[in-house]
Design a protein around this motif. Structure first.
Motif, PDB file in Angstrom:
ATOM      1  N   THR A  39       0.857  -1.178   0.000  1.00  0.00           N
ATOM      2  CA  THR A  39       0.000   0.000   0.000  1.00  0.00           C
ATOM      3  C   THR A  39       0.896   1.233   0.000  1.00  0.00           C
ATOM      4  N   ARG A  43      -3.704   1.126  -3.229  1.00  0.00           N
ATOM      5  CA  ARG A  43      -3.474  -0.232  -2.730  1.00  0.00           C
ATOM      6  C   ARG A  43      -3.079  -1.172  -3.865  1.00  0.00           C
ATOM      7  N   ASP A  71      -4.281  -3.850  -4.695  1.00  0.00           N
ATOM      8  CA  ASP A  71      -5.402  -4.478  -5.408  1.00  0.00           C
ATOM      9  C   ASP A  71      -6.036  -3.476  -6.372  1.00  0.00           C
ATOM     10  N   ASN A  72      -5.286  -2.425  -6.693  1.00  0.00           N
ATOM     11  CA  ASN A  72      -5.741  -1.393  -7.640  1.00  0.00           C
ATOM     12  C   ASN A  72      -6.993  -0.645  -7.170  1.00  0.00           C
ATOM     13  N   THR A  73      -7.093  -0.461  -5.875  1.00  0.00           N
ATOM     14  CA  THR A  73      -8.133   0.423  -5.346  1.00  0.00           C
ATOM     15  C   THR A  73      -7.434   1.627  -4.728  1.00  0.00           C
ATOM     16  N   SER A  75     -12.049   2.064  -7.680  1.00  0.00           N
ATOM     17  CA  SER A  75     -11.044   1.277  -8.380  1.00  0.00           C
ATOM     18  C   SER A  75     -10.295   2.162  -9.369  1.00  0.00           C
ATOM     19  N   VAL A 126      -2.954  -5.887 -13.886  1.00  0.00           N
ATOM     20  CA  VAL A 126      -3.180  -6.079 -12.449  1.00  0.00           C
ATOM     21  C   VAL A 126      -2.279  -5.162 -11.629  1.00  0.00           C
ATOM     22  N   TYR A 139      -1.366   0.239 -10.228  1.00  0.00           N
ATOM     23  CA  TYR A 139      -0.946   1.027  -9.057  1.00  0.00           C
ATOM     24  C   TYR A 139       0.567   1.156  -8.930  1.00  0.00           C
TER      25      TYR A 139
END
Ligand SMILES: *[C@@H]1O[C@H](CO)[C@@H](O)[C@H](O)[C@H]1NC(C)=O
Length: 418
Positions: free
Chosen positions: A88, A175, A177-179, A193, A301, A304
């Motif tokens: 993160t 993050r 997880d691409n959020t 997202s 994926v 970020y």
């Protein structure tokens, strides 16, 4: 037992926040050794160390303040290069527009480590730009710009920034997880997202170029009723000669031409006939262009991810200067950032407000007193004026009396002569 201790240790170590960068300007002039002013332009505005006109804590609230109006500013600080892969990324800082800003940036830029700090400028490639931007009443937003494969992408959502004169805490969380999440004053103001809220990737689906609306596709919901016929007596002229008009008695056909009555609107006129509308039995609904997977689309994926993050910079323009930047933090730990936010901005925001309120109260009192003094002075002056007027009036009255007496005298003289 040993393994348990070891496991606990590993968990503790793993849970330790990583602080990539932290700057709170609490060691006097030492910040000057950590921050590099760009020399790309010769007339960049000067940053000074200041806690401003009002603050919660004169030492803790010291930060970098823009000190010259209508200038570009360009300053940056380097830290150990890192990648946020699998981690993160939290970027946090405070901004205080105590000058009641009209137009100016309040954002930071995160650069890759290959940035030449001495030559940093508006077009230097960065990874992330984040923070408030104000210009007039029209622009009051929080920028969240990501560089993706060499191109800068602005967020598709509108995040409103604070436009008052107090210190505010801005936090961006990205993050693995691409959020993402944006917080102001430790409260979430936006999240979602990366793929949905920025146009990094081409759309997943596109309209099938092979598909075409069939020629016989009927999109008409209603049609004319074929049973409905125009009544035979429908058609009437729109205007008719006025049946009440009479040829004037003095009308001379030879001189005036043939007499014609004036035209009036026909009360029986029904307008254009239109057949009744009925549901179209062949109606197929709106044709929807079928979509296919976009051949241009490739999922990513790791939107970020930045391989190299090494410099944080302030690269902005300000019309009215006075903004103070402080409490910079770059970490991998959301909770830690929130704690730091609480300990810094959270601890000084109330005393800061109190000090400003007190200053305003004092100013109000001073204004009131001055007004009172001014009123008293004008009152005294008025009274003096009145006295003077009265004094001036007295001899005037005497003169008038004298004049009147004189007139009388003249009158009597005239009488005497008569
Ligand atoms: C920060 O402060 C808020 C408000 O007092 C509190 O609700 C929150 O739990 C605090 N966060 C942390 C991480 O301490």
């Amino acid at each position: 037992m040993k393994t348990l201790i070891l496991a606990t240790l590993i968990i503790l170590v793993a849970a330790d926040p990583v602080v990539y960068f932290r700057e709170q300007f609490e060691d006097g002039d030492a910040w000057k050794s950590r921050w590099v002013e760009s020399k790309h332009k010769s007339d960049y505005g000067k940053f000074i160390l200041s806690s401003g006109k009002f603050y919660g804590d004169i030492e803790k609230d010291k930060g970098l303040q823009t000190s010259q109006d209508a200038r570009f500013y360009s300053i940056s600080s380097r830290f150990d290069t890192f990648s946020n892969e699998g981690q993160t990324l939290v970027i946090q800082f405070t901004v205080k527009h105590e000058q009641s800003i009209d137009c100016g940036g309040g954002y930071i830029k995160l650069f890759p480590s290959n940035l030449n700090q001495e030559d940093m400028h508006g077009d230097s490639e960065y990874n992330i730009m984040f923070g408030p931007d104000i210009c007039g009443p029209g622009t009051k937003k929080v920028h969240v710009i990501f560089n993706y494969k060499g191109k800068n992408h602005l967020i598709n959502k509108d995040i409103r920034c604070k436009d008052d004169e107090f210190t505010h805490l801005y936090t961006l969380i990205v993050r693995p997880d691409n959020t993402y999440e944006v917080k102001i004053d430790n409260k979430k103001v936006e999240s979602g997202s990366l793929e949905e809220d920025w146009d990094f990737l081409p759309p997943k689906k596109v309209k099938d170029p092979e598909a075409k609306k069939p020629d016989d596709w009927d999109e008409k919901e209603k049609i004319d009723d074929p049973e409905d016929k125009k009544p035979e007596d429908w058609d009437k002229p729109e205007h008719i000669p006025d049946p009440d008009a009479k040829k004037p008695d003095d009308w001379d056909d030879e001189m005036d031409g043939e007499w014609e009555p004036p035209m009036i609107s026909n009360p029986d006129y029904k307008g254009e006939w239109k057949p009744r509308q009925i549901d179209n039995p062949n109606y197929k609904g709106k044709w929807i262009h079928p979509e296919i997977d976009n051949p241009e689309y490739t999922a990513d994926v790791a939107i970020y991810k930045y391989d190299s993050i090494g410099v944080i910079g302030l690269d902005l323009w300000q019309v009215k200067s006075g903004t103070i930047f402080d409490n910079f933090l770059i970490t991998n730990d959301e909770k830690f950032a929130e704690e730091v936010g609480n300990e810094t901005w959270g601890a000084t925001k109330d005393p800061e407000k109190k000090m400003k309120d007190m200053q305003e109260e004092e100013e109000r009192k001073k204004r009131d007193e001055e007004e009172k003094k001014m009123k008293e002075e004008t009152k005294e002056e008025e009274e003096e004026d009145e006295e003077e007027e009265e004094e001036a009036k007295a001899p005037e009255d005497e003169e008038e009396q004298e004049e009147e007496e004189g007139e009388e005298e003249t009158d009597s003289n005239v009488k005497d002569e008569l």
